[in-house]
Motif scaffolding. Sequence first.
Motif, PDB file in Angstrom:
ATOM      1  N   ASP A 288       0.782  -1.222  -0.032  1.00 18.49           N
ATOM      2  CA  ASP A 288      -0.098  -0.177   0.012  1.00 18.49           C
ATOM      3  C   ASP A 288       0.832   1.272   0.135  1.00 18.49           C
ATOM      4  O   ASP A 288       1.935   1.166   0.392  1.00 18.49           O
ATOM      5  N   PRO A 289       0.245   2.444  -0.533  1.00 21.59           N
ATOM      6  CA  PRO A 289       1.025   3.802  -0.276  1.00 21.59           C
ATOM      7  C   PRO A 289       0.991   3.978   1.193  1.00 21.59           C
ATOM      8  O   PRO A 289       0.335   3.442   2.015  1.00 21.59           O
ATOM      9  N   PHE A 290       1.958   4.879   1.461  1.00 21.46           N
ATOM     10  CA  PHE A 290       2.404   5.421   2.668  1.00 21.46           C
ATOM     11  C   PHE A 290       2.304   6.966   2.555  1.00 21.46           C
ATOM     12  O   PHE A 290       3.501   7.316   2.506  1.00 21.46           O
ATOM     13  N   GLY A 291       1.407   7.598   2.789  1.00 18.55           N
ATOM     14  CA  GLY A 291       1.233   9.103   2.706  1.00 18.55           C
ATOM     15  C   GLY A 291       2.168   9.775   1.586  1.00 18.55           C
ATOM     16  O   GLY A 291       2.095   9.111   0.480  1.00 18.55           O
ATOM     17  N   ASP A 292       2.892  10.846   1.772  1.00 15.61           N
ATOM     18  CA  ASP A 292       3.654  11.506   0.656  1.00 15.61           C
ATOM     19  C   ASP A 292       5.009  10.651   0.371  1.00 15.61           C
ATOM     20  O   ASP A 292       5.540  10.799  -0.581  1.00 15.61           O
ATOM     21  N   LEU A 293       5.232   9.889   1.596  1.00 16.07           N
ATOM     22  CA  LEU A 293       6.768   9.219   1.261  1.00 16.07           C
ATOM     23  C   LEU A 293       6.532   8.198   0.089  1.00 16.07           C
ATOM     24  O   LEU A 293       7.526   7.982  -0.800  1.00 16.07           O
ATOM     25  N   LEU A 294       5.589   7.463   0.183  1.00 17.52           N
ATOM     26  CA  LEU A 294       5.130   6.382  -0.807  1.00 17.52           C
ATOM     27  C   LEU A 294       3.818   6.417  -1.506  1.00 17.52           C
ATOM     28  O   LEU A 294       3.118   5.799  -1.144  1.00 17.52           O
ATOM     29  N   PRO A 295       3.847   7.380  -2.206  1.00 16.18           N
ATOM     30  CA  PRO A 295       2.403   7.885  -3.035  1.00 16.18           C
ATOM     31  C   PRO A 295       1.904   6.627  -3.719  1.00 16.18           C
ATOM     32  O   PRO A 295       0.573   6.561  -3.848  1.00 16.18           O
ATOM     33  N   GLU A 296       2.954   5.997  -4.460  1.00 14.58           N
ATOM     34  CA  GLU A 296       2.022   4.639  -5.188  1.00 14.58           C
ATOM     35  C   GLU A 296       2.367   3.392  -4.567  1.00 14.58           C
ATOM     36  O   GLU A 296       2.386   2.347  -4.985  1.00 14.58           O
ATOM     37  N   GLY A 297       2.863   3.294  -3.222  1.00  9.78           N
ATOM     38  CA  GLY A 297       3.297   2.093  -2.563  1.00  9.78           C
ATOM     39  C   GLY A 297       4.653   1.621  -2.930  1.00  9.78           C
ATOM     40  O   GLY A 297       5.510   2.455  -3.194  1.00  9.78           O
ATOM     41  N   ILE A 298       4.899   0.268  -2.774  1.00  8.94           N
ATOM     42  CA  ILE A 298       5.946  -0.376  -2.916  1.00  8.94           C
ATOM     43  C   ILE A 298       5.834  -1.102  -3.939  1.00  8.94           C
ATOM     44  O   ILE A 298       5.237  -2.659  -3.696  1.00  8.94           O
ATOM     45  N   PRO A 299       5.925  -1.186  -5.353  1.00  4.81           N
ATOM     46  CA  PRO A 299       5.815  -2.174  -6.259  1.00  4.81           C
ATOM     47  C   PRO A 299       6.713  -3.315  -6.065  1.00  4.81           C
ATOM     48  O   PRO A 299       7.964  -3.183  -5.805  1.00  4.81           O
ATOM     49  N   LEU A 300       6.375  -4.664  -6.282  1.00 10.68           N
ATOM     50  CA  LEU A 300       7.227  -5.712  -5.997  1.00 10.68           C
ATOM     51  C   LEU A 300       7.095  -6.717  -6.966  1.00 10.68           C
ATOM     52  O   LEU A 300       6.120  -6.895  -7.799  1.00 10.68           O
ATOM     53  N   LYS A 301       7.934  -7.482  -7.484  1.00  6.11           N
ATOM     54  CA  LYS A 301       8.404  -8.335  -8.637  1.00  6.11           C
ATOM     55  C   LYS A 301       9.197  -9.513  -8.421  1.00  6.11           C
ATOM     56  O   LYS A 301      10.219  -9.277  -7.700  1.00  6.11           O
ATOM     57  N   VAL A 302       8.612 -10.685  -8.701  1.00  4.03           N
ATOM     58  CA  VAL A 302       9.425 -12.119  -8.626  1.00  4.03           C
ATOM     59  C   VAL A 302       9.610 -12.707  -9.732  1.00  4.03           C
ATOM     60  O   VAL A 302       8.445 -12.914 -10.348  1.00  4.03           O
ATOM     61  N   THR A 303      10.712 -13.308 -10.226  1.00  2.00           N
ATOM     62  CA  THR A 303      10.604 -14.084 -11.341  1.00  2.00           C
ATOM     63  C   THR A 303      11.143 -15.554 -10.957  1.00  2.00           C
ATOM     64  O   THR A 303      12.132 -15.673 -10.010  1.00  2.00           O
ATOM     65  N   ILE A 304      10.426 -16.590 -11.118  1.00  2.00           N
ATOM     66  CA  ILE A 304      10.702 -17.907 -10.424  1.00  2.00           C
ATOM     67  C   ILE A 304      11.224 -18.830 -11.857  1.00  2.00           C
ATOM     68  O   ILE A 304      10.191 -19.071 -12.746  1.00  2.00           O
ATOM     69  N   ASP A 305      12.310 -19.285 -11.716  1.00  2.00           N
ATOM     70  CA  ASP A 305      12.962 -20.118 -12.687  1.00  2.00           C
ATOM     71  C   ASP A 305      12.682 -21.608 -12.475  1.00  2.00           C
ATOM     72  O   ASP A 305      13.651 -21.972 -11.275  1.00  2.00           O
ATOM     73  N   ILE A 306      12.024 -22.440 -12.960  1.00  2.00           N
ATOM     74  CA  ILE A 306      11.824 -23.888 -12.409  1.00  2.00           C
ATOM     75  C   ILE A 306      12.613 -24.805 -13.600  1.00  2.00           C
ATOM     76  O   ILE A 306      12.129 -24.958 -14.551  1.00  2.00           O
ATOM     77  N   ASP A 307      13.668 -25.621 -13.180  1.00  2.00           N
ATOM     78  CA  ASP A 307      14.405 -26.383 -13.893  1.00  2.00           C
ATOM     79  C   ASP A 307      14.430 -27.675 -13.313  1.00  2.00           C
ATOM     80  O   ASP A 307      15.033 -28.195 -12.438  1.00  2.00           O
ATOM     81  N   PRO A 308      13.106 -28.481 -13.780  1.00  2.00           N
ATOM     82  CA  PRO A 308      13.124 -29.718 -13.407  1.00  2.00           C
ATOM     83  C   PRO A 308      14.228 -30.788 -13.772  1.00  2.00           C
ATOM     84  O   PRO A 308      14.631 -31.718 -12.689  1.00  2.00           O
ATOM     85  N   GLU A 309      14.892 -30.760 -14.775  1.00  2.00           N
ATOM     86  CA  GLU A 309      16.119 -31.499 -15.088  1.00  2.00           C
ATOM     87  C   GLU A 309      17.274 -31.434 -14.023  1.00  2.00           C
ATOM     88  O   GLU A 309      17.625 -32.409 -13.644  1.00  2.00           O
ATOM     89  N   LYS A 310      17.423 -30.009 -13.674  1.00  2.00           N
ATOM     90  CA  LYS A 310      18.510 -29.921 -12.747  1.00  2.00           C
ATOM     91  C   LYS A 310      18.096 -29.945 -11.221  1.00  2.00           C
ATOM     92  O   LYS A 310      18.690 -29.801 -10.189  1.00  2.00           O
ATOM     93  N   ALA A 311      16.625 -30.014 -10.968  1.00  2.00           N
ATOM     94  CA  ALA A 311      16.099 -30.103 -10.025  1.00  2.00           C
ATOM     95  C   ALA A 311      16.375 -28.833  -8.964  1.00  2.00           C
ATOM     96  O   ALA A 311      16.459 -28.859  -7.863  1.00  2.00           O
ATOM     97  N   LEU A 312      16.085 -27.681  -9.794  1.00  2.00           N
ATOM     98  CA  LEU A 312      16.541 -26.498  -9.117  1.00  2.00           C
ATOM     99  C   LEU A 312      15.519 -25.322  -9.167  1.00  2.00           C
ATOM    100  O   LEU A 312      14.712 -25.317 -10.203  1.00  2.00           O
ATOM    101  N   ILE A 313      15.145 -24.486  -8.211  1.00  2.00           N
ATOM    102  CA  ILE A 313      14.246 -23.517  -8.438  1.00  2.00           C
ATOM    103  C   ILE A 313      15.037 -22.152  -7.981  1.00  2.00           C
ATOM    104  O   ILE A 313      15.839 -22.155  -6.992  1.00  2.00           O
ATOM    105  N   GLU A 314      14.999 -20.930  -9.052  1.00  2.00           N
ATOM    106  CA  GLU A 314      15.838 -20.007  -8.867  1.00  2.00           C
ATOM    107  C   GLU A 314      14.649 -19.038  -8.642  1.00  2.00           C
ATOM    108  O   GLU A 314      13.664 -18.665  -9.587  1.00  2.00           O
ATOM    109  N   LEU A 315      14.806 -18.193  -7.557  1.00  2.00           N
ATOM    110  CA  LEU A 315      14.098 -16.742  -7.444  1.00  2.00           C
ATOM    111  C   LEU A 315      14.646 -15.923  -7.506  1.00  2.00           C
ATOM    112  O   LEU A 315      15.754 -15.410  -6.682  1.00  2.00           O
TER     113      LEU A 315
END
Length: 598
Positions: free
Chosen positions: A249-276
């Motif tokens: 959420d936004p926080f007054g004038d300090l963060l008027p648009e809030g805090i955008p967040l993003k995550v990319t998850i790469d799943i590799d079943p052959e190597k049996a690894l998950i990368e975040l």
Amino acid sequence: MTDTTEADFDPYMTAIISNRIDGIIREMTNTLLRAARSGVINGARDFSCSICTGDNRLLASAEGLPIHIFGSHMQTQAMCDFAGDELAEGDCYLHNDPYSGNTHAGDHTYLVPVFIDGEHLFTAVAKAHQADIGNALPTTYMAGAKDQYAEGALIFPAVRIQRNHEMVEDVVRMCRSRIRVPDQWYGDFLAGIGAARIAERRLKELCAKYGKEQIKAFVRHWFAYSEQRMIQAIRALPRVTLTNSGAHDPFGDLLPEGIPLKVTIDIDPEKALIELDLTDNGDNVECGFNESEACTSASTITGIFNALDSSVPRNYGSFSRIRLKLRDGCVAGRPKFPHSCSVATTNVADRLVNIVQSAFAELGEGWGLAEGGLGMGAGCAVVSGKDHRADNAAYVNQLFLANAGGPGSPSADGWITYGLPVAAGLMYRDSVEIDELKHPIAIRFLRLMEGTGGAGKFRGAPAMEVAYGPKEQPMDVIWPCDGTVYPPKGVRGGGDGFRCRHWKVGANGQEEELPNIAVLKIRKDEYVRGNQAGGGGYGNPLERDPRRVLSDVIERYETLERANDIYGVVFSGSDPDTMGIDEAATARRRAELRRAAA
């Protein structure tokens, strides 16, 4: 990868010892729950216990809160780094530094190295959220703190508090002189140390029974088994890269648009690894919402485990199949000193859990979860003031009266007792009667709100609303709420959960809506009213079993209007005792809603 083909592997002995270690952690948990003095610990159970190996790998955590325990090894590593060759039998260390492995300053962690035949074989870890840590305001969640200095907390980067089992009284005197409720804190302090010492005693007994070499073999086998289980879980997934986003959420004038967040998850079943990959997030913010490295790691790993086979053990072995890509100076990465991480264990962390677990829903039906309800609002506020019943003695406590609603899943509705994503239903909700006995507070009501869970084939749990105020003396109320602007999202056609809202109600009954971040004083005959968020729904509401909708209406989880307008279920009669499903009218209504949505 750990070798899983050792000839000496004994699955029966591995199971026996792993359960025995979980039993030790549960004894630690019971000790802390029964012996602590503050309501946030002995009422809400906002604490966790775990055991790490001497070389700083998480071994077991039983029922610890995910946000607490997944970074335990970072704290034991800090203890070893700071103590070096001076680490010794009889030591105990206090750690609450978010820049050297802790979650946030409000979590005091007690670390006891366990020596077997002179070898540092384990470290017992007991972490408990505090009612007060000496912050500039009477709260351990300083949302408005520009930096760690503005928080004002006492910081202990793995400081020795016992040597040869004797207390270092200088540290005790420091805390007593700064903390607003010193006797309450000291009771919690002794309870935390006691929990860690219980583990020390039981681990020594375990090693005496089976022998040190057998226990070392168990550790090796347990990690290998756990890694193999994680490999199997990942290999059941498709080769895919998932990207998901959200926002605090936004926080007054300090963060008027809030805090955008993003995550990319790469799943590799052959190597049996998950990368975040969390590197594509913004820089540290000038307030208390920055994530510590421990919280970034714990919240994203929690999201992964929520979406996988729930029987996979949570320890170093399974964690070894997850790779984290973090960026220095990032709001959801590794913070740059002295940015404040005061609220690191909840707000942004809750969003990260939600973003990761809901990303897995992109894999198709049966995968992932919706977003869980959130919001550290009025129901989870820190209250403080003077108690007229006890010669105006000071009191400080964090309430956990109202829960946010749990997320809908591929096979079940959300839990009412979910709490928050970072706690995953493992905390307790306060007893109204005990809160009123402990503090001069009058709780006017606590109730579920009809029709506030995200609709879906499996719906989110409804929001919970609470109202309270002081009995006599003014009461300070502080909360750092999220979810007032951006509610928890549904997935795969599910609806969003209800957003948080709060009001201050004056003595004349006039209501003033409050912002998401609140620092206010409530006087006699005034009170606050507010609700946490409902959970998001999973799947198309028109696919929900009409019998479930009927049950929801009878139990007052859902309204008649939503049953008709969203779920397309038509009832015969309106009396709950005789109400039934009109199957023909329901079929027509659902067909009508599907045509309207096409």
